[in-house]
Scaffold this motif. Structure first.
Motif, PDB file in Angstrom:
ATOM      1  N   GLU A  10       0.811  -1.218   0.000  1.00 55.75           N
ATOM      2  CA  GLU A  10       0.000   0.000   0.000  1.00 55.75           C
ATOM      3  C   GLU A  10       0.846   1.270   0.000  1.00 55.75           C
ATOM      4  N   SER A  31      -5.462  -8.573  -5.063  1.00 53.43           N
ATOM      5  CA  SER A  31      -4.905  -8.099  -3.797  1.00 53.43           C
ATOM      6  C   SER A  31      -4.942  -9.241  -2.800  1.00 53.43           C
ATOM      7  N   PHE A  63      -7.578  -3.399  -0.116  1.00 52.09           N
ATOM      8  CA  PHE A  63      -6.269  -2.856  -0.474  1.00 52.09           C
ATOM      9  C   PHE A  63      -6.460  -1.392  -0.844  1.00 52.09           C
ATOM     10  N   SER A  64      -5.747  -0.503  -0.160  1.00 53.88           N
ATOM     11  CA  SER A  64      -5.942   0.931  -0.389  1.00 53.88           C
ATOM     12  C   SER A  64      -4.767   1.586  -1.109  1.00 53.88           C
ATOM     13  N   GLY A  65      -3.852   0.796  -1.623  1.00 54.22           N
ATOM     14  CA  GLY A  65      -2.717   1.346  -2.350  1.00 54.22           C
ATOM     15  C   GLY A  65      -3.106   1.768  -3.752  1.00 54.22           C
TER      16      GLY A  65
END
Length: 121
Positions: A47, A73, A111-113
């Protein structure tokens, strides 16, 4: 979920850690026979946008094949960490992850990337 280790904190001394990553590149390699896959090679990104090379040998395909897709992810727990001896180094030049019998993989829904693997300069 247990503590997530960023790629920058991975080292070969610690053998029980979990990373949260997206598969940004995936390719198959052949060793002797061009028609037979020897391993799946991956570029993983966490991320924070850091990348690391990972590998899954053919003998572990049945355990991991459903997870190994570009843009998926994942949570990956207990991979081996080794020196990256690949000639082509598209990620961390020093370390490489290898999936093994003790490795556990689960889908990650949060998943925040970045959705992209390039870096603006």
């Amino acid at each position: 979920m247990e503590h997530i280790t960023p790629i920058k904190e991975i080292d070969s001394i610690k053998d029980d850690f979990t990373i949260k990553v997206r598969i940004i590149r995936l390719s198959q390699t052949s060793k002797f026979d061009a028609n037979e896959t020897y391993s799946i090679e991956m570029a993983l990104m966490d991320e924070e946008g850091r990348k690391i090379h990972a590998s899954c040998l053919k003998k572990w395909f049945p355990k991991f094949h459903r997870y190994l897709k570009e843009d998926s992810s994942l949570y990956i727990r207990k991979p081996n960490v080794a020196q990256n001896t690949s000639k082509l180094k598209f990620a961390d030049p020093e370390k490489k992850l290898t999936f093994n019998q003790d490795t556990n993989v689960k889908d990650c829904e949060n998943f925040s990337g970045s959705a992209h693997d390039f870096v603006f300069v």
